[in-house]
Design a protein around this motif. Structure first.
Motif, PDB file in Angstrom:
ATOM      1  N   VAL A 132       7.296   0.487  -2.652  1.00 49.79           N
ATOM      2  CA  VAL A 132       7.911  -0.843  -2.705  1.00 49.79           C
ATOM      3  C   VAL A 132       7.174  -1.678  -4.172  1.00 49.79           C
ATOM      4  O   VAL A 132       8.092  -2.319  -4.531  1.00 49.79           O
ATOM      5  CB  VAL A 132       7.500  -1.707  -1.553  1.00 49.79           C
ATOM      6  CG1 VAL A 132       8.052  -3.321  -1.438  1.00 49.79           C
ATOM      7  CG2 VAL A 132       8.098  -1.074  -0.467  1.00 49.79           C
ATOM      8  N   LEU A 133       5.821  -1.394  -4.414  1.00 51.52           N
ATOM      9  CA  LEU A 133       5.397  -2.118  -5.248  1.00 51.52           C
ATOM     10  C   LEU A 133       5.917  -1.410  -6.737  1.00 51.52           C
ATOM     11  O   LEU A 133       6.013  -2.495  -7.431  1.00 51.52           O
ATOM     12  CB  LEU A 133       3.760  -1.979  -5.339  1.00 51.52           C
ATOM     13  CG  LEU A 133       3.092  -2.716  -6.375  1.00 51.52           C
ATOM     14  CD1 LEU A 133       3.310  -4.212  -6.414  1.00 51.52           C
ATOM     15  CD2 LEU A 133       1.468  -2.406  -6.330  1.00 51.52           C
ATOM     16  N   ALA A 148       9.098  -2.977  -7.161  1.00 61.36           N
ATOM     17  CA  ALA A 148       9.193  -4.581  -7.460  1.00 61.36           C
ATOM     18  C   ALA A 148       8.835  -4.729  -8.954  1.00 61.36           C
ATOM     19  O   ALA A 148       9.270  -5.652  -9.675  1.00 61.36           O
ATOM     20  CB  ALA A 148       8.180  -5.404  -6.545  1.00 61.36           C
ATOM     21  N   THR A 149       7.840  -4.035  -9.382  1.00 61.89           N
ATOM     22  CA  THR A 149       7.455  -4.074 -10.702  1.00 61.89           C
ATOM     23  C   THR A 149       8.662  -3.672 -11.961  1.00 61.89           C
ATOM     24  O   THR A 149       8.529  -4.359 -12.779  1.00 61.89           O
ATOM     25  CB  THR A 149       6.256  -3.013 -11.060  1.00 61.89           C
ATOM     26  OG1 THR A 149       5.475  -3.224 -10.188  1.00 61.89           O
ATOM     27  CG2 THR A 149       5.554  -3.215 -12.507  1.00 61.89           C
ATOM     28  N   VAL A 187      11.669  -7.019 -10.716  1.00 62.92           N
ATOM     29  CA  VAL A 187      11.445  -8.436 -10.647  1.00 62.92           C
ATOM     30  C   VAL A 187      11.371  -9.155 -12.129  1.00 62.92           C
ATOM     31  O   VAL A 187      12.028  -9.852 -12.613  1.00 62.92           O
ATOM     32  CB  VAL A 187       9.817  -8.653 -10.105  1.00 62.92           C
ATOM     33  CG1 VAL A 187       9.680 -10.257 -10.359  1.00 62.92           C
ATOM     34  CG2 VAL A 187      10.105  -8.554  -8.727  1.00 62.92           C
TER      35      VAL A 187
END
Length: 458
Positions: A16-17, A20-21, A24
């Protein structure tokens, strides 16, 4: 079972990170360099903690050997960690170069640093993630690099010359540049291979960086955009040098595109049997107005020489016909105000013209004064301005053949501007009383004045 769930939860959080990186910063496109760099660094720190929880050290990861799907998932997470690390390094490097009082790197240098970091990252992924020794790969790539280097020798010369230009920065986009070979214009783009220059003729010259790195350059935008130029004029040697220089000086002072500081100057540079050469030196605020400034100056020179009776020299001919100085009646005929009158009416007004000499700094008319006379410039240059003396705004500069004060004299309204002599001026003055006397002799002049007044009102 608890350890397995913890490992899977960490892998899920890391996935997930990573997503998102990537997503976003694209959703928030207005982020600054600082915001993007801080976001990636923060994500890298959290991702490092998660990778250590699952794989141990990112430099020496321990993948699951029993489950293929889990092992592939872990490898994807490890590859993502290296990519995020590379992006963070690139962002911090750019910020360091920009904000630590170092010269701002060009696009070429920035791309080169990013390329080196990504190359190192790729080798690290191959070695640490997929456990492939990079020694043989480096040896093979070295041979390939030699072959490609020989094949792309010209292109590589342009690239490395572009890097040298980016480091030295002899010019920037927007600068006015002269390149050996006759190319001159404004730099519009500097890329890996070439420099693009928009010439004054409306073309775009594309110059390879390897060529421009070896050529002689003149940057007309450094230290200022002020350009110093000169124009040569060959005149009849029989005319007085002082009179010729005064006439050429008045012509240069009449130009609006020429800078007043430094002021234009005239020098006699050559003398031969068929004429004397004079050089007019002047400055313009930018190379973009060179052609317009030359055109304006040569037009003023032609006008001033004609009204001064000075002839241009002809190569190979020691004697040229004398230029006839326009008479006062001829100047009335060529005037916008009096050219529409009949010949006998102009002759009647010409008989009432009186010659006046005005010294430098003296005014022929002043803004706000009641109109008492009009003037026709016979020689010299007059500056037309409005506003107070401390807040003077130059509107125009007038040379021989121009007229002053006609509007006020015809309409009866006060003078709308001030006319000051920039050089010694000879002018013809036509008083209000003289016009009234001429109208008594020829009433047609009154009707012409009324018609002209109506035209001005319209």
């Amino acid at each position: 079972m608890e350890m397995t769930m913890t490992r899977e939860a960490a892998l899920t959080a890391a996935s997930v990170l990573l997503l998102a990186t990537i997503v976003v910063p694209r959703l928030i496109s207005q982020w600054s360099l600082w915001a993007r760099a801080l976001w990636r660094v923060a994500a890298l720190i959290v991702l490092t903690v998660l990778v250590q929880r699952v794989l141990g050290s990112p430099i020496a990861p321990r993948f699951q050997a029993d489950e293929t799907g889990v092992r592939l998932w872990e490898q994807v997470i490890e590859v993502g960690w290296w990519i995020i690390g590379a992006q963070s390094a690139i962002g911090l490097t750019r910020l360091f170069v920009v904000f630590e009082t170092r010269p701002r790197e060009t696009r070429i240098i920035s791309d080169l640093l990013a390329g080196v970091i990504y190359l190192v990252t790729l080798l690290a992924i191959v070695n640490f993630v997929f456990d492939v020794p990079v020694g043989g790969l480096l040896a093979t790539s070295g041979v390939i690099a030699i072959v490609l280097g020989l094949a792309l020798q010209s292109s590589l010369a342009d690239v490395f010359s572009g890097i040298a230009v980016g480091i030295e920065r002899p010019y920037n986009p927007g600068d006015l540049l002269w390149v050996e070979g006759g190319i001159e214009g404004r730099v519009i783009q500097v890329n890996w291979r070439s420099t693009h220059i928009a010439t004054f003729k409306g073309d775009v010259a594309v110059i390879p960086n390897s060529v421009i790195a070896k050529a002689r350059l003149i940057n007309h935008s450094l230290p200022t955009t002020l350009r110093g130029l000169s124009v040569t004029v060959k005149l009849d040697a029989r005319d007085s040098p002082i009179r010729c220089m005064d006439t050429l000086t008045a012509a240069a002072r009449a130009c609006m595109l020429l800078e007043d500081d430094p002021a234009p100057s005239v020098a006699r540079t050559e003398l031969s049997g068929d004429g004397a050469v004079y050089e007019i030196s002047f400055s313009v605020f930018s190379g973009a107005v060179i052609l317009a400034a030359r055109t304006e100056l040569l037009g003023q020179v032609q006008n001033h020489l004609r009204h001064s009776g000075i002839s241009l020299a002809v190569v190979g001919r020691p004697m040229v016909p004398r230029t006839e100085i326009p008479s006062s009646a001829q100047m009335l005929q060529e005037s916008d105000w009096f050219g529409v009158l009949a010949a006998e009416d102009r002759s009647l007004l010409a008989a009432h013209l009186t010659e006046v000499l005005v010294r430098v700094g003296e005014s022929l008319i002043r803004k706000g004064d009641d109109p008492q006379a009009l003037f026709i410039i016979a020689s010299g240059t007059v500056e037309i301005s409005n506003g107070a003396s401390g807040d003077k705004h130059v509107v125009f500069r007038m040379g021989p053949g121009g007229s002053l004060g006609a509007v006020g004299l015809i309409t009866g309204s006060p003078y709308a501007a001030t006319a000051t002599a920039l050089t010694p001026v000879k002018a013809y003055r036509l008083d209000k009383k003289a016009i009234g006397a001429a109208m008594q002799i020829r009433p047609e002049l009154e009707r012409a004045r009324l018609d002209r007044n109506q035209e001005i009102a319209c």
